[in-house]
Design an enzyme around this catalytic site. Sequence first.
Site, PDB file in Angstrom:
ATOM      1  N   ARG A  46     109.530  65.730  88.261  1.00  0.00           N
ATOM      2  CA  ARG A  46     108.411  66.620  87.967  1.00  0.00           C
ATOM      3  C   ARG A  46     108.833  68.085  88.109  1.00  0.00           C
ATOM      4  NH1 ARG A  46     105.377  67.444  92.024  1.00  0.00           N
ATOM      5  NH2 ARG A  46     105.036  65.262  92.534  1.00  0.00           N
ATOM      6  N   TYR A  98      90.329  78.423  69.575  1.00  0.00           N
ATOM      7  CA  TYR A  98      90.453  76.979  69.401  1.00  0.00           C
ATOM      8  C   TYR A  98      89.305  76.284  70.162  1.00  0.00           C
ATOM      9  CZ  TYR A  98      92.460  72.331  69.986  1.00  0.00           C
ATOM     10  OH  TYR A  98      92.657  70.994  70.004  1.00  0.00           O
ATOM     11  N   ASP A 170      97.339  83.749  72.689  1.00  0.00           N
ATOM     12  CA  ASP A 170      97.648  82.444  72.099  1.00  0.00           C
ATOM     13  C   ASP A 170      98.316  82.708  70.751  1.00  0.00           C
ATOM     14  OD1 ASP A 170      97.613  79.989  70.758  1.00  0.00           O
ATOM     15  OD2 ASP A 170      95.770  79.326  71.746  1.00  0.00           O
TER      16      ASP A 170
HETATM   17  C1  LIG Z   1      95.821  72.970  69.288  1.00  0.00           C
HETATM   18  C2  LIG Z   1      95.617  74.297  69.863  1.00  0.00           C
HETATM   19  C3  LIG Z   1      95.512  74.462  71.260  1.00  0.00           C
HETATM   20  C4  LIG Z   1      95.517  73.298  72.228  1.00  0.00           C
HETATM   21  O1  LIG Z   1      96.747  72.666  72.274  1.00  0.00           O
HETATM   22  P1  LIG Z   1      96.977  71.078  72.531  1.00  0.00           P
HETATM   23  O2  LIG Z   1      98.449  70.969  72.410  1.00  0.00           O
HETATM   24  O3  LIG Z   1      96.217  70.348  71.493  1.00  0.00           O
HETATM   25  O4  LIG Z   1      96.482  70.809  73.907  1.00  0.00           O
HETATM   26  C5  LIG Z   1      95.374  75.750  71.748  1.00  0.00           C
HETATM   27  N1  LIG Z   1      95.334  76.817  70.904  1.00  0.00           N
HETATM   28  C6  LIG Z   1      95.426  76.682  69.570  1.00  0.00           C
HETATM   29  C7  LIG Z   1      95.366  77.887  68.704  1.00  0.00           C
HETATM   30  C8  LIG Z   1      95.568  75.428  69.005  1.00  0.00           C
HETATM   31  O5  LIG Z   1      95.625  75.307  67.676  1.00  0.00           O
END
Ligand SMILES: *Cc1c(COP(=O)(O)O)cnc(C)c1O
Length: 379
Positions: A46, A98, A170
């Site tokens: 881990r 998202y 993001d």
């Molecule tokens: C899919 C997505 C997430 C979440 O990610 P997962 O890998 O599905 O947990 C977060 N931000 C954006 C912009 C995404 O498209």
Amino acid sequence: MGFQTDAIHAGQNPDPVTGAVSTPIYMTSTYAQDELGVHKGYEYGRTHNLTRQSLEKNIATLEKGKYGIAFSSGLSAENAVLGLVKAGDHLIVSNNVYGGTYRLFELIMKDYGLDFSWIDTSNPKNVENAIKENTKIVYIETPTNPMLNLTDIRAISKICKDNNLICVVDNTFMTPYFQNPLVAGADVVIHSTTKYLNGHCDVVGGMLITNDDKLHERFRYLQNAVGAIPSPFDCWLTLRATKTLAVRMKQHQENAMKIAEYLQTQSYAKKVIYPGLPSHPQYELAKKQMSGFGGMISVDFGEFETAKKIMNNIKVFTLAESLGGVESLVCHPASMTHASVPKEEREKLGLTESLVRFSVGIEDVEDLIADIEQAVKKL
Ligand SMILES: *Cc1c(COP(=O)(O)O)cnc(C)c1O
């Protein structure tokens, strides 16, 4: 080094024992210790895994960051970001993120005493006005999913610096190939590596990247303490995928541009949203902030019935959640990715029942356009 050279080599060295060029998949939960208190820096799976470390170094390098911390999903990476704050703290978040981010923040973490303001961050003034005494983090997504609204990363980073806030971006939609938030002043970059970074619809994963020693230390602690780590095999698949990130992104964008331009000439497509079209309200910012426009297009077909028929009749595009894979996908945000966002909130954003999101893959673009044409003929 250039992007493609880093993509292929960063974080990877031939295996010292055999010379294996491909980084081995270290499938082990524990490591032999030489004697009590003496080990090779690897104690437990881990905490330490060399395949994972290679992936972390690789993606951090592509994001022009010092540290990468890998997680089992994008959402678990987001959850680690929330580990920077505590009950009573306030966060400012882009209002069209998202859907899963909305669910985690507003429907789960709010109950743990965190306070979120959902703001249209495309206007930096709105962010300034939303700052409270207990604000700790500004969390932006640009372009947003699925409305493809842009936020000026430089402007928001500056506001964060001036007010001693952590700026988190993001960058899932653009990838480090088209956008580098850390270079623009952000403190933390987050990725759902599930999307373009892995790019083959076969792994769920996430990543945080930062240059800040203290943030890195905290994230590393959380990664180990919470335990939401990716498997060595998933790390290896993602590491293998980033080698072709540049060539894939170029093709995603070339195909998306052609499809967006085509759709713009079609009367059934009431509104075509793509940051690479001069009709996009933030086209100037897109050109300045990004070195490309990506592979995501959203189209409002005016009527739910039209949108539904197109999604049901389309063949090369697969009707599915997710995005960013080499295979083209189509989805209905209102009932799929953004179903957890209340209807009134969705409508305010323009996320209507007739909105369809296209994740343009790297197939032959003529086939993709022909596929849309045949689906439309059945209307
Ligand atoms: C899919 C997505 C997430 C979440 O990610 P997962 O890998 O599905 O947990 C977060 N931000 C954006 C912009 C995404 O498209």
